[in-house]
Write an enzyme that holds these catalytic residues in place. Structure first.
Site, mmCIF file in Angstrom:
data_model
loop_
_atom_site.group_PDB
_atom_site.id
_atom_site.type_symbol
_atom_site.label_atom_id
_atom_site.label_comp_id
_atom_site.label_asym_id
_atom_site.label_seq_id
_atom_site.Cartn_x
_atom_site.Cartn_y
_atom_site.Cartn_z
ATOM 1 N N SER A 177 34.590 84.603 73.957
ATOM 2 C CA SER A 177 36.035 84.944 74.842
ATOM 3 C C SER A 177 37.310 83.881 73.895
ATOM 4 C CB SER A 177 35.990 85.311 76.381
ATOM 5 O OG SER A 177 36.770 84.475 76.529
ATOM 6 N N GLY A 229 28.905 80.028 74.086
ATOM 7 C CA GLY A 229 28.959 80.202 76.169
ATOM 8 C C GLY A 229 29.923 81.723 76.017
ATOM 9 N N CYS A 230 29.994 82.200 76.934
ATOM 10 C CA CYS A 230 30.687 83.081 76.967
ATOM 11 C C CYS A 230 31.817 82.735 77.063
ATOM 12 C CB CYS A 230 30.353 83.977 78.762
ATOM 13 S SG CYS A 230 30.365 82.426 79.807
ATOM 14 N N TYR A 231 32.741 81.675 77.608
ATOM 15 C CA TYR A 231 34.075 81.518 77.561
ATOM 16 C C TYR A 231 34.560 81.364 75.933
ATOM 17 C CZ TYR A 231 34.813 81.196 82.477
ATOM 18 O OH TYR A 231 34.469 81.400 84.515
#
Lengths: 345, 345, 345, 345
Positions: free
Chosen positions: C153, C148-150
């Protein structure tokens, strides 16, 4: 205290009506309706208004509305008002309709761009609510067809010049640019943040429904058959509408002629601000206000006039003008409830 | 590998040149200059390029530049290039200047809008770098006056129609809208975020310096003396330029005439995309690309053509077109280094 | 040329895959599917790609996909991939799934946050595609659960510090901020331009589905049971994700310890850029790229580390990392097709 | 009618003061000053206010100001107020200073973060103008140090919890996000539209000058020596500030404890809105208002409280709170002039 109601209170124009009417010194907002949110507190839909607005959204029930309100604002998509307004008028209510249903004098034009009109009998009794132009008629009517946002921004600068025969009626072009709130709160790909941000485009080029609305009023006011090219654009901002309008100057017309025409025509109009020479309208300067700013420049090399107007599409282009209409209908000061000091940014 | 340099590499057009040239398969970017940031690493000014660009900004020293580069891009404010370019040309360098200094054929016009021209002798040798129009001349020159962003967006759709005599030359209006990067990286109140956000306005109405630039080329190409009304607007977005252009149709001109004219004129132009019927340009669709999208519609009620073009003002409107010019000058494939696939959003 | 396909090509992550794969030097994009737009040209949905992408959207037909592609990217909402992927794997295809369906090691956790897992047998064969961490496993697998993107990061800055025992595992907080494209192309009130513009808010506070995803990986890598507070926010921009991560420093840990840990851990990782002292990540610096920028600062008064990472949620947070996974799986250079020079603005 | 003046009227905070005071029912705005625009009409700097504000900007001349106004708002950069305020106080004026010069109790702290304090004698007489907390002191003082925007957003949610000993004072982190108007109207690269749009970044991490301001008040109110980690971020929007604040819960503290504490503490505070369960603040909901919205959630897995507050940085974070201070000082109703109904969008 006049009691007022808003039908269709949770769209952007409806919610803006709720904002303005909640703080209006001469009226009491007693009833609001919403099909989608019936039964819910208004401030659960618009949490910004928590503490300011304590109403619950209701279903539209004609008898109930008529019992609770003397003036009724209709903020519904066109077609619905045609069906609902006759009943309200019959009960002696004053109605201000923000849809296109009661804007046209010529039923055929309405029907060409929208659908068959089912209330054409009361259409004749309606007044086109462009306040600065139809002030006297608005005073006496009980039914207002509140102007579209684009027509407001295009008609206000053009009408004085046409009435005074300063421009060539065959050369009028309106290149208008609108913020996204003009498209309403509906979920559309064209209002999705990622499709709007960094995007700029024209749409419904020379075929937008506001085109015949403008032309009907321009023709009536100039007593000529006027056709214009109207091209709307969508701009990545929430509020604001800028119209850049082009027309050839009639022979011998000077800067001062235009200046004098606009200034004297609007000398008694508190919401029209004519820019001084070298200054031009900016949507940021009218954001959240009922002003229409108008500026212009002569392109003498081409004998052409460039007129520019700026409004907040949700205020002067919708809810603000509707309240201004109400003020006039009720014999109140035209500016009551509409004179918040604008924001610097 | 051709060695190239960028003079004025830290403004937005300069930095965009650095971006494109760094990834160009046929050239090596060997030297960049910046008065303000001389001695600093380029990627400390533009941290996005850390890892991609490893150059240090230098002072502009003509001999040094000439030693290190065969093709020199000048991305400086006008006036400076007039002084610097003659020396570079004398040394046999190819120069692509992004300022207005070498765009005009008629020195008097340049001087009326800018200042006295101090290099008018080499001005005659320069070619106006509108690639799709002057391809053959560009091939043979060593000095390019790279077109302004607004002229690029207005000239590309208009020239084919004028050459083919499809529109009335006395009725041309260009209503252009630009993102903020077109104003450069300088610190101005008009580029302050809070003054731009939710703001939309016209500026330099019918008196912008790009007006005579457009007219000179339009006149040359149509062999008529052409005057147009040009009105630029500032829009709250970083990149993108949309021009909505109006002109009366000459008698008997049909939709197909326009369509055929544009399609055949640009059939060999990889960066021109003619929209299919009912589709219109959107700045989001050309963001970060060297495309110029062109769409149009006939307003038959008014016998008027509405032409719309979209470009990225920093690419096709500046750095991208400059590199396209270089490609042509060097005999490379015109699209080399410029064919990144566009972003969906 | 490896032949690749994208299932679900018209959502934002899918379209970003189409963008990257169309320009990838080592693969050929042969088939794309879209339930909603089946039968339509891709460039009619995304006109920016006119001229770059000439594919037509098809229905998902397993046999057809398998015939046309060797590597298949799944860009569908979770639940669908569980049903479709087993058949593709059985046919010997390499699959990179961008949903959550193949990200978890612990089925129970997946089921607690999503729904019953119907393909848990092949779940064991999947590798969590956080490229910089699981490079060796990715090389050997045929099924990737793309992060996932979160999580991307948050995990990239934290893992090296946890592996090296520099921070207190009980004190980790991730305050993340995302652009709107992370919410996809679906029409939601929360992605309506007017509801996003000038809006900033937290959502799904400490209950977002990416929370258990992060914790599973952090726990595996640190061999401790790690729980973190994860708070996502929505920011008015299209692309970009910034995570500000807080953790107490373990005793005696210095600035240099953190610097050395991150630098050496990522010394061979072309997409990780560690900011130099006093510099911090900015979403604008990674826009349109596959970079993850990481910066940090010590708040010595509170013995606390502040780690900051920036990615483009659609690239390193989705499509870019998926292609990076493909590159690794195919034994290609990890950066192929992903090294476009970033834009200055 | 109390006569009021604004010194430094053309910065954003000053102009917002002009907006609010122009419409305030109990005061008359008689004089405004601006070094930069002295001699110019205020509405030529802020054309939005044409028709609403008819004042001319003057030079700051102490005697003149004192003659024309009873209450003086200082909206200047810090350092200048230290020099000018003592003279005004000596003449018996009430002064509300929006800079940092009169915010600190501890001169040493001010001097560590700003510069030597040249008016420390009158510093003792000043009251920190956080209205909801220091209401009683504000009533009696003639000198207000108006709080910073970040401190307002962080102190209001934290103080009740600290006073009631519900959170662990060693674990407080404030992750704040601000719109661009907080950086003022000065021309900086960090406020250039193209550098802000699509950009999100932290700055002055754990070293912002508002950090000691917060800590002094938190320590005074909790009677403990409190240190917090404060990390500000810049967000691409004009107005609005969101603070996400983290702290460990003290043993046994429940959701209801927090809810009751905040609700009862602020039960008499018209500008504090405590969100109901499951609702959280959004900057869009407080735009253009003097509200501070506060919401919270318990992350029970980590025994952590997440507090969120939203204000408009120019209103509750600057000019609005300053007027609220004036209302209290003058014995007026605290909400006078500050209760405009919020916009829906």
């Amino acid at each position: 205290m006049t009691r007022v109601g808003v039908v269709g209170a949770t769209g952007y124009a409806g919610a803006e009506l709720v904002r303005i009417l909640s703080a209006h010194p001469d009226v009491e907002l007693t009833v609001i309706t919403s099909r989608q949110y019936s039964g819910e507190m208004f401030d659960s839909i618009y949490p910004s208004m928590t503490g300011s607005v304590k109403l619950t959204c209701e279903e539209f029930v004609p008898d109930h509305i008529c019992e609770k309100a003397d003036v009724i604002f209709m903020a519904l998509p066109h077609k619905l008002p045609m069906e609902l307004v006759p009943g309200l008028i019959k009960k002696g209510k004053k109605v201000i309709d923000l849809s296109a249903d009661f804007r046209f004098r010529d039923v055929a034009k309405y029907e060409a761009y929208y659908q068959p009109h089912t209330a054409s009998d009361i259409l004749e009794r309606s007044v086109y609510g462009l306040c600065e132009i139809y002030h006297e008629k608005i005073k006496k009517t009980s039914l207002i067809g509140n102007p579209g946002c684009y027509p407001t921004s295009v008609l206000l600068p053009l009408i004085p010049l046409l009435k005074n025969k300063l421009i060539d009626i065959h050369t009028i072009i309106a290149d208008s640019k609108s913020g996204v709130s003009g498209a309403g709160r509906s979920l559309l790909l064209t209002t999705h943040f990622c499709e709007v941000n960094e995007s700029l485009k024209a749409y419904k080029i020379a075929e937008h429904r506001h085109n015949p609305e403008m032309e009907e009023i321009l023709s009536l006011e100039s007593k000529k058959d006027i056709k214009i090219s109207f091209i709307p654009h969508l701009v990545p901002m929430t509020r604001g509408m800028l119209s850049t309008i082009y027309a050839d100057l009639l022979k011998g017309v000077s800067y001062e002629d235009i200046q004098n025409c606009l200034s004297s025509f609007y000398s008694g109009s508190p919401f029209i601000r004519i820019c001084s020479e070298g200054m031009f309208p900016d949507t940021l300067h009218v954001r959240g206000t009922n002003y229409c700013d108008i500026g212009f420049k002569l392109d003498l090399r081409n004998n052409r006039l460039i007129l520019i107007s700026a409004i907040d599409n949700l205020v002067k282009g919708a809810a603000g003008q509707a309240v201004q209409n109400m003020n006039i209908m009720l014999g109140l000061n035209e500016t009551n409830g509409l004179m918040n000091v604008p924001f610097p940014v």
